[in-house]
Design a protein around this motif. Structure first.
Motif, PDB file in Angstrom:
ATOM      1  N   THR A  59      50.982  36.432  57.013  1.00  0.00           N
ATOM      2  CA  THR A  59      49.868  35.523  56.784  1.00  0.00           C
ATOM      3  C   THR A  59      48.967  36.082  55.692  1.00  0.00           C
ATOM      4  N   LEU A  60      48.364  35.181  54.953  1.00  0.00           N
ATOM      5  CA  LEU A  60      47.275  35.517  54.034  1.00  0.00           C
ATOM      6  C   LEU A  60      45.989  35.127  54.744  1.00  0.00           C
ATOM      7  N   LEU A  61      45.067  36.074  54.845  1.00  0.00           N
ATOM      8  CA  LEU A  61      43.875  35.875  55.653  1.00  0.00           C
ATOM      9  C   LEU A  61      42.603  35.932  54.814  1.00  0.00           C
ATOM     10  N   THR A  62      41.552  35.346  55.348  1.00  0.00           N
ATOM     11  CA  THR A  62      40.218  35.526  54.769  1.00  0.00           C
ATOM     12  C   THR A  62      39.699  36.902  55.178  1.00  0.00           C
ATOM     13  N   PRO A  63      38.628  37.386  54.565  1.00  0.00           N
ATOM     14  CA  PRO A  63      38.049  38.662  55.010  1.00  0.00           C
ATOM     15  C   PRO A  63      37.643  38.663  56.492  1.00  0.00           C
ATOM     16  N   LYS A  64      37.434  37.474  57.067  1.00  0.00           N
ATOM     17  CA  LYS A  64      37.088  37.370  58.487  1.00  0.00           C
ATOM     18  C   LYS A  64      38.326  37.201  59.374  1.00  0.00           C
ATOM     19  N   GLY A  65      39.512  37.377  58.784  1.00  0.00           N
ATOM     20  CA  GLY A  65      40.740  37.343  59.564  1.00  0.00           C
ATOM     21  C   GLY A  65      41.281  35.961  59.856  1.00  0.00           C
ATOM     22  N   ARG A  66      40.755  34.917  59.219  1.00  0.00           N
ATOM     23  CA  ARG A  66      41.216  33.551  59.449  1.00  0.00           C
ATOM     24  C   ARG A  66      42.381  33.227  58.526  1.00  0.00           C
ATOM     25  N   ARG A  95      43.204  32.185  44.986  1.00  0.00           N
ATOM     26  CA  ARG A  95      42.611  33.245  45.802  1.00  0.00           C
ATOM     27  C   ARG A  95      43.183  34.613  45.428  1.00  0.00           C
ATOM     28  N   LEU A  96      44.509  34.678  45.297  1.00  0.00           N
ATOM     29  CA  LEU A  96      45.153  35.953  44.993  1.00  0.00           C
ATOM     30  C   LEU A  96      44.847  36.425  43.575  1.00  0.00           C
ATOM     31  N   ALA A  97      44.789  35.489  42.621  1.00  0.00           N
ATOM     32  CA  ALA A  97      44.560  35.866  41.223  1.00  0.00           C
ATOM     33  C   ALA A  97      43.228  36.593  41.051  1.00  0.00           C
ATOM     34  N   LYS A  98      42.232  36.237  41.859  1.00  0.00           N
ATOM     35  CA  LYS A  98      40.934  36.895  41.778  1.00  0.00           C
ATOM     36  C   LYS A  98      40.994  38.351  42.209  1.00  0.00           C
ATOM     37  N   LEU A  99      42.076  38.714  42.922  1.00  0.00           N
ATOM     38  CA  LEU A  99      42.210  40.072  43.445  1.00  0.00           C
ATOM     39  C   LEU A  99      43.142  40.938  42.602  1.00  0.00           C
ATOM     40  N   ILE A 100      43.590  40.413  41.467  1.00  0.00           N
ATOM     41  CA  ILE A 100      44.356  41.215  40.509  1.00  0.00           C
ATOM     42  C   ILE A 100      43.348  41.859  39.559  1.00  0.00           C
ATOM     43  N   ILE A 101      43.114  43.129  39.727  1.00  0.00           N
ATOM     44  CA  ILE A 101      42.065  43.795  38.947  1.00  0.00           C
ATOM     45  C   ILE A 101      42.695  44.528  37.754  1.00  0.00           C
ATOM     46  N   ALA A 102      43.213  45.712  37.980  1.00  0.00           N
ATOM     47  CA  ALA A 102      43.886  46.452  36.908  1.00  0.00           C
ATOM     48  C   ALA A 102      45.356  46.630  37.263  1.00  0.00           C
ATOM     49  N   ASP A 103      45.895  45.648  38.004  1.00  0.00           N
ATOM     50  CA  ASP A 103      47.263  45.746  38.498  1.00  0.00           C
ATOM     51  C   ASP A 103      48.233  45.046  37.563  1.00  0.00           C
ATOM     52  N   SER A 104      49.443  45.599  37.465  1.00  0.00           N
ATOM     53  CA  SER A 104      50.510  44.938  36.723  1.00  0.00           C
ATOM     54  C   SER A 104      51.174  43.929  37.658  1.00  0.00           C
ATOM     55  N   VAL A 105      50.537  42.753  37.766  1.00  0.00           N
ATOM     56  CA  VAL A 105      50.982  41.703  38.689  1.00  0.00           C
ATOM     57  C   VAL A 105      50.816  40.355  38.007  1.00  0.00           C
ATOM     58  N   GLU A 106      51.808  39.500  38.183  1.00  0.00           N
ATOM     59  CA  GLU A 106      51.758  38.136  37.660  1.00  0.00           C
ATOM     60  C   GLU A 106      52.210  37.184  38.763  1.00  0.00           C
ATOM     61  N   LEU A 107      51.490  36.070  38.914  1.00  0.00           N
ATOM     62  CA  LEU A 107      51.836  35.046  39.895  1.00  0.00           C
ATOM     63  C   LEU A 107      52.406  33.835  39.166  1.00  0.00           C
ATOM     64  N   VAL A 108      53.589  33.388  39.579  1.00  0.00           N
ATOM     65  CA  VAL A 108      54.269  32.279  38.906  1.00  0.00           C
ATOM     66  C   VAL A 108      54.765  31.282  39.947  1.00  0.00           C
ATOM     67  N   ASP A 109      54.360  30.026  39.820  1.00  0.00           N
ATOM     68  CA  ASP A 109      54.850  28.973  40.703  1.00  0.00           C
ATOM     69  C   ASP A 109      56.258  28.577  40.249  1.00  0.00           C
ATOM     70  N   ARG A 110      57.257  28.890  41.066  1.00  0.00           N
ATOM     71  CA  ARG A 110      58.647  28.612  40.712  1.00  0.00           C
ATOM     72  C   ARG A 110      59.229  27.448  41.521  1.00  0.00           C
ATOM     73  N   SER A 111      58.364  26.633  42.100  1.00  0.00           N
ATOM     74  CA  SER A 111      58.813  25.572  43.001  1.00  0.00           C
ATOM     75  C   SER A 111      59.796  24.614  42.334  1.00  0.00           C
ATOM     76  N   ARG A 112      59.570  24.294  41.056  1.00  0.00           N
ATOM     77  CA  ARG A 112      60.468  23.357  40.372  1.00  0.00           C
ATOM     78  C   ARG A 112      61.769  24.015  39.941  1.00  0.00           C
ATOM     79  N   GLU A 113      61.805  25.335  39.957  1.00  0.00           N
ATOM     80  CA  GLU A 113      63.005  26.054  39.512  1.00  0.00           C
ATOM     81  C   GLU A 113      63.931  26.419  40.660  1.00  0.00           C
ATOM     82  N   ILE A 114      63.465  26.248  41.894  1.00  0.00           N
ATOM     83  CA  ILE A 114      64.249  26.678  43.053  1.00  0.00           C
ATOM     84  C   ILE A 114      64.305  25.533  44.059  1.00  0.00           C
TER      85      ILE A 114
END
Length: 341
Positions: A59-66, A95-114
């Motif tokens: 699960t992906l949660l809020t800081p309050k565990g929701r 939500r996740l993109a805001k938490l990429i600070i100095a990380d080598s991370v990329e988020l890609v929506d691949r829904s149409r490719e799979i």
């Protein structure tokens, strides 16, 4: 065929489902494993290629565990796939993109490719194995829950993963290049399914089976008002990994051993069908609310609901709308034994 009859057939043989509303968000970059491990509730760092630990439910949660979203994580050679409803991908990505600070991370929506297909039922495994090479069959037979392996069906590359929404044996098929490959893979499944009692299932059939199995769904049982232990999502949580968003709340709940509400099953009277949003009452007092409802061919009118913990004990008598019911243990229907082919 009525949806109830189709649901019965799936539990006797197998159902083929399409999932146009589900998608895949890829996490790329050299820091992807470490970074994602700090974002979600299960232990991504322990994943490894093979049949035993190449995927997990989380699960992906809020800081309050929701709960923001529940998702399946699939380990792939150059990326991690997050399988979840397409409707949730934009919000999860933001939500996740805001938490990429100095990380080598990329988020890609691949829904149409799979492309996505699922085969579920007691004959699902034997059906899919009819289409595999001996080497691929050996891997698929050995799959643990949530693990995934590559394979070839009808000359097309697929990824097979062991999870589902019916409570029966299930294999999810992820089909890259769906414009070219999805049709041949589906046709091969249909042809092989003739001897296994395969039927095509739609969303109505899947919903009956899901409620019978007591499996919570995002935007029904799961939302930012719900904590994972309330929805009985223990397998989505690692209590031994390091910190992640919401971890402090989840650890505190475990140490106290208490949540205010719990997900339960409600079996209604034959003449009364619960509906989503109906209040669940005990002695005239509202103690919960229906989140999903279905007419089960085996049990009759059934529903999932969150009720206050003191009223979550199986056997508790309740009223729902104008009808009566009782709290029952989940699942309503146990999975059928694998049938001989």
């Amino acid at each position: 065929m009525r949806a109830q009859d189709a649901a019965t057939q799936v539990r006797r043989g197998a159902g083929l489902f399409t999932f146009p509303a589900r998608g895949v968000l890829a996490v790329r970059g050299s820091d992807r494993t470490r970074w994602l491990n700090g974002m979600i509730s299960n232990d991504v760092a322990r994943l490894e290629p093979g049949t035993q630990a190449s995927g997990c439910y989380a699960t992906l949660l809020t800081p309050k565990g929701r709960i923001v979203a529940d998702l399946h994580v699939l380990l792939r050679p150059e990326e991690l796939w997050l399988e979840l409803p397409q409707a949730a991908i934009a919000g999860v990505t933001e939500r996740l993109a805001k938490l990429i600070i100095a990380d080598s991370v990329e988020l890609v929506d691949r829904s149409r490719e799979i492309g996505r297909l699922g085969v579920e039922g007691p004959k699902a495994l034997s059906l899919v194995c009819d289409l595999l090479s001996p080497a691929d069959e050996a891997l698929v037979v050995a799959l643990s829950l949530d693990a995934c392996v590559p394979a070839r069906i009808a000359g097309m590359d697929v990824v097979l993963c062991a999870f589902g929404w019916t409570g029966e044996r299930a294999l999810q098929l992820f089909v890259p290049e769906p414009a070219r490959a999805l049709g041949p893979v589906r046709d091969a499944l249909v042809a092989a399914g003739a001897r296994h009692g395969l039927i095509a299932g739609d969303n109505e059939v899947l919903e009956i089976l899901r409620v019978e199995a007591g499996i919570p769904r995002l935007h029904a049982e799961l939302s930012e008002e719900v904590l994972p232990p309330e929805a009985r999502l223990e397998r989505a949580i690692s209590y031994t990994k390091g910190c992640y968003t919401g971890q402090e709340i989840i650890a505190r709940l475990r140490s106290r051993g208490q949540v205010a509400h719990l997900l339960v099953g409600i079996a209604g009277d034959a003449g009364s069908a619960p509906e989503r949003g109906d209040a669940v009452k005990v002695s005239g007092e509202a103690v919960g609310e229906i989140t999903s409802a279905a007419l089960s061919p085996t049990v009759g009118p059934i529903a999932l609901a969150f009720v206050r913990r003191p009223h979550a004990e199986p056997g508790t008598l309740v009223t729902v709308g104008a009808g009566r019911g009782r709290v029952v243990a989940l699942p309503f229907v146990s999975s059928a034994p694998a049938a001989a082919s």
